[in-house]
Design a protein around this motif. Sequence first.
Motif, PDB file in Angstrom:
ATOM      1  N   THR A 155      19.870 -22.473 -66.296  1.00 47.00           N
ATOM      2  CA  THR A 155      20.018 -21.092 -66.762  1.00 47.00           C
ATOM      3  C   THR A 155      20.980 -20.356 -65.851  1.00 47.00           C
ATOM      4  OG1 THR A 155      17.763 -21.041 -67.649  1.00 47.00           O
ATOM      5  CG2 THR A 155      18.845 -18.923 -67.271  1.00 47.00           C
ATOM      6  N   LEU A 156      21.995 -19.731 -66.467  1.00 51.11           N
ATOM      7  CA  LEU A 156      22.883 -18.856 -65.717  1.00 51.11           C
ATOM      8  C   LEU A 156      22.279 -17.452 -65.687  1.00 51.11           C
ATOM      9  CD1 LEU A 156      26.541 -19.712 -66.833  1.00 51.11           C
ATOM     10  CD2 LEU A 156      25.412 -20.264 -64.677  1.00 51.11           C
ATOM     11  N   ILE A 157      22.324 -16.825 -64.533  1.00 55.29           N
ATOM     12  CA  ILE A 157      21.808 -15.479 -64.359  1.00 55.29           C
ATOM     13  C   ILE A 157      22.961 -14.558 -64.000  1.00 55.29           C
ATOM     14  CG2 ILE A 157      20.240 -14.000 -63.053  1.00 55.29           C
ATOM     15  CD1 ILE A 157      18.547 -16.480 -62.494  1.00 55.29           C
ATOM     16  N   CYS A 158      23.154 -13.524 -64.804  1.00 59.04           N
ATOM     17  CA  CYS A 158      24.148 -12.505 -64.514  1.00 59.04           C
ATOM     18  C   CYS A 158      23.413 -11.276 -63.976  1.00 59.04           C
ATOM     19  CB  CYS A 158      24.940 -12.144 -65.771  1.00 59.04           C
ATOM     20  SG  CYS A 158      26.216 -10.891 -65.491  1.00 59.04           S
ATOM     21  N   TYR A 159      23.685 -10.934 -62.740  1.00 53.86           N
ATOM     22  CA  TYR A 159      23.037  -9.796 -62.077  1.00 53.86           C
ATOM     23  C   TYR A 159      24.048  -8.665 -61.978  1.00 53.86           C
ATOM     24  CZ  TYR A 159      21.103  -6.997 -58.234  1.00 53.86           C
ATOM     25  OH  TYR A 159      20.642  -5.968 -57.458  1.00 53.86           O
ATOM     26  N   VAL A 160      23.766  -7.567 -62.663  1.00 54.27           N
ATOM     27  CA  VAL A 160      24.659  -6.403 -62.678  1.00 54.27           C
ATOM     28  C   VAL A 160      23.951  -5.261 -61.953  1.00 54.27           C
ATOM     29  CG1 VAL A 160      26.050  -4.855 -64.095  1.00 54.27           C
ATOM     30  CG2 VAL A 160      25.518  -7.161 -64.921  1.00 54.27           C
ATOM     31  N   SER A 161      24.585  -4.720 -60.938  1.00 51.94           N
ATOM     32  CA  SER A 161      23.971  -3.661 -60.130  1.00 51.94           C
ATOM     33  C   SER A 161      24.971  -2.540 -59.887  1.00 51.94           C
ATOM     34  CB  SER A 161      23.472  -4.231 -58.796  1.00 51.94           C
ATOM     35  OG  SER A 161      24.562  -4.774 -58.051  1.00 51.94           O
ATOM     36  N   ASN A 162      24.470  -1.450 -59.300  1.00 52.50           N
ATOM     37  CA  ASN A 162      25.297  -0.323 -58.868  1.00 52.50           C
ATOM     38  C   ASN A 162      26.023   0.362 -60.019  1.00 52.50           C
ATOM     39  OD1 ASN A 162      26.335   1.306 -56.661  1.00 52.50           O
ATOM     40  ND2 ASN A 162      28.311   0.368 -57.044  1.00 52.50           N
ATOM     41  N   PHE A 163      25.389   0.479 -61.191  1.00 50.81           N
ATOM     42  CA  PHE A 163      26.022   1.226 -62.278  1.00 50.81           C
ATOM     43  C   PHE A 163      25.192   2.461 -62.611  1.00 50.81           C
ATOM     44  CE2 PHE A 163      23.349  -1.966 -64.304  1.00 50.81           C
ATOM     45  CZ  PHE A 163      22.691  -1.268 -65.301  1.00 50.81           C
ATOM     46  N   TYR A 164      25.897   3.448 -63.180  1.00 44.70           N
ATOM     47  CA  TYR A 164      25.303   4.748 -63.464  1.00 44.70           C
ATOM     48  C   TYR A 164      26.273   5.495 -64.363  1.00 44.70           C
ATOM     49  CZ  TYR A 164      23.424   9.435 -62.494  1.00 44.70           C
ATOM     50  OH  TYR A 164      22.888  10.688 -62.597  1.00 44.70           O
ATOM     51  N   PRO A 165      25.843   6.027 -65.496  1.00 42.80           N
ATOM     52  CA  PRO A 165      24.498   6.016 -66.082  1.00 42.80           C
ATOM     53  C   PRO A 165      24.179   4.677 -66.735  1.00 42.80           C
ATOM     54  CG  PRO A 165      26.013   7.132 -67.536  1.00 42.80           C
ATOM     55  CD  PRO A 165      26.798   6.816 -66.299  1.00 42.80           C
ATOM     56  N   PRO A 166      22.950   4.487 -67.232  1.00 43.97           N
ATOM     57  CA  PRO A 166      22.553   3.191 -67.801  1.00 43.97           C
ATOM     58  C   PRO A 166      23.052   3.001 -69.228  1.00 43.97           C
ATOM     59  CG  PRO A 166      20.707   4.698 -67.878  1.00 43.97           C
ATOM     60  CD  PRO A 166      21.805   5.419 -67.152  1.00 43.97           C
ATOM     61  N   ILE A 167      24.375   2.902 -69.366  1.00 43.93           N
ATOM     62  CA  ILE A 167      24.989   2.632 -70.664  1.00 43.93           C
ATOM     63  C   ILE A 167      26.104   1.621 -70.429  1.00 43.93           C
ATOM     64  CG2 ILE A 167      26.125   3.593 -72.692  1.00 43.93           C
ATOM     65  CD1 ILE A 167      25.133   6.338 -71.859  1.00 43.93           C
ATOM     66  N   LEU A 168      25.921   0.407 -70.865  1.00 44.89           N
ATOM     67  CA  LEU A 168      26.980  -0.592 -70.761  1.00 44.89           C
ATOM     68  C   LEU A 168      26.768  -1.689 -71.794  1.00 44.89           C
ATOM     69  CD1 LEU A 168      25.562  -3.174 -69.177  1.00 44.89           C
ATOM     70  CD2 LEU A 168      26.064  -1.824 -67.156  1.00 44.89           C
ATOM     71  N   ASN A 169      27.821  -2.445 -72.038  1.00 49.02           N
ATOM     72  CA  ASN A 169      27.792  -3.566 -72.978  1.00 49.02           C
ATOM     73  C   ASN A 169      28.032  -4.857 -72.208  1.00 49.02           C
ATOM     74  OD1 ASN A 169      27.786  -4.962 -75.506  1.00 49.02           O
ATOM     75  ND2 ASN A 169      30.020  -4.975 -75.459  1.00 49.02           N
ATOM     76  N   LEU A 170      27.129  -5.818 -72.357  1.00 49.55           N
ATOM     77  CA  LEU A 170      27.228  -7.089 -71.630  1.00 49.55           C
ATOM     78  C   LEU A 170      27.377  -8.236 -72.621  1.00 49.55           C
ATOM     79  CD1 LEU A 170      25.205  -8.203 -68.542  1.00 49.55           C
ATOM     80  CD2 LEU A 170      25.440  -9.753 -70.477  1.00 49.55           C
ATOM     81  N   THR A 171      28.374  -9.082 -72.413  1.00 45.49           N
ATOM     82  CA  THR A 171      28.607 -10.249 -73.255  1.00 45.49           C
ATOM     83  C   THR A 171      28.907 -11.460 -72.377  1.00 45.49           C
ATOM     84  OG1 THR A 171      30.967  -9.704 -73.463  1.00 45.49           O
ATOM     85  CG2 THR A 171      29.475  -8.889 -75.187  1.00 45.49           C
ATOM     86  N   TRP A 172      28.711 -12.650 -72.957  1.00 46.52           N
ATOM     87  CA  TRP A 172      28.998 -13.910 -72.281  1.00 46.52           C
ATOM     88  C   TRP A 172      30.146 -14.617 -72.987  1.00 46.52           C
ATOM     89  CZ3 TRP A 172      26.715 -15.869 -67.883  1.00 46.52           C
ATOM     90  CH2 TRP A 172      25.523 -15.277 -67.453  1.00 46.52           C
ATOM     91  N   LYS A 173      30.912 -15.399 -72.222  1.00 47.16           N
ATOM     92  CA  LYS A 173      31.940 -16.271 -72.781  1.00 47.16           C
ATOM     93  C   LYS A 173      31.882 -17.632 -72.098  1.00 47.16           C
ATOM     94  CE  LYS A 173      35.470 -12.971 -74.309  1.00 47.16           C
ATOM     95  NZ  LYS A 173      36.895 -12.579 -74.165  1.00 47.16           N
TER      96      LYS A 173
END
Length: 273
Positions: A155-173
């Motif tokens: 399993t690959l784990i993508c850890y996203v931190s230090n963002f504000y506000p909590p609105i983002l789009n996450l995709t994999w390739k």
Amino acid sequence: RPPGVECSGLCRRDGGVAGGPLPYRLHRGTMRAPQLLLLLLLPLGRGQAGDGYNFYTVLSCQPREPRLELAAMFNNDQMFTYNFQNESAEARLPDFQKWDQYPFRASDIAMESENCTTFLNILTQKLSSSMPEAKGTPDVKVYTRLPLEFGKPNTLICYVSNFYPPILNLTWKRGDAPVTRGFTTTDYYPTTDLGFYLFSYLDITPASGDLYTCNVVQADEQYSRIGYWVPQNPLPSDLLENVLCGLAFCIGVICLIVGIVLLILARKPRNSG
């Protein structure tokens, strides 16, 4: 505060935007209605659980989805979220389910949610003509759950931190091809410094030459922040281990035979004439 600088919900006393690495950031030099986010540390169960440990609840409200979020935190680890549609607590891990009614009181949630939304609307009206939007800069890291072995599920784990506000789009390739299934993404988790983080999990069977990317785009942004993963230092596969063991065994047998032959030849009597 300096003119033309936005405070998205809550700011540090040093003038920095909560969750962001810089004191403030002008949004492409344009004046626009800020997408404010309010974070409220609620008195719904805050307490000390020993030296250096805190249990607290955080309510966030903003104009976009998710408009309302409520989480119960133990230090920076989320234990529960509140489902506003079902009006029930949801445990992050099965072990927490026996306490799922503890962290939230319905009588407080309704009042605090209304206060948060009202305060947000007042700030938006007051600041919409004078402050551009400021955002934290996401940090993206990708790693495997288990030690890397080619041909074995992982399993690959993508850890996203230090963002504000909590609105983002996450995709994999995978390479240049988008990944459309086989992954899950968690909710937004608040932190004590008023930022957010999340995880995304992608099931893979790694092979030599793989290239996976975790792509993160914040709201209203035209560029992505990308975390790369390529196989490095894989553990030997079972086939390779078996081949090496077989080769070592064969070498050992050959050395044993050669040693016996040499021993026999050394003890064989020599003809004196």
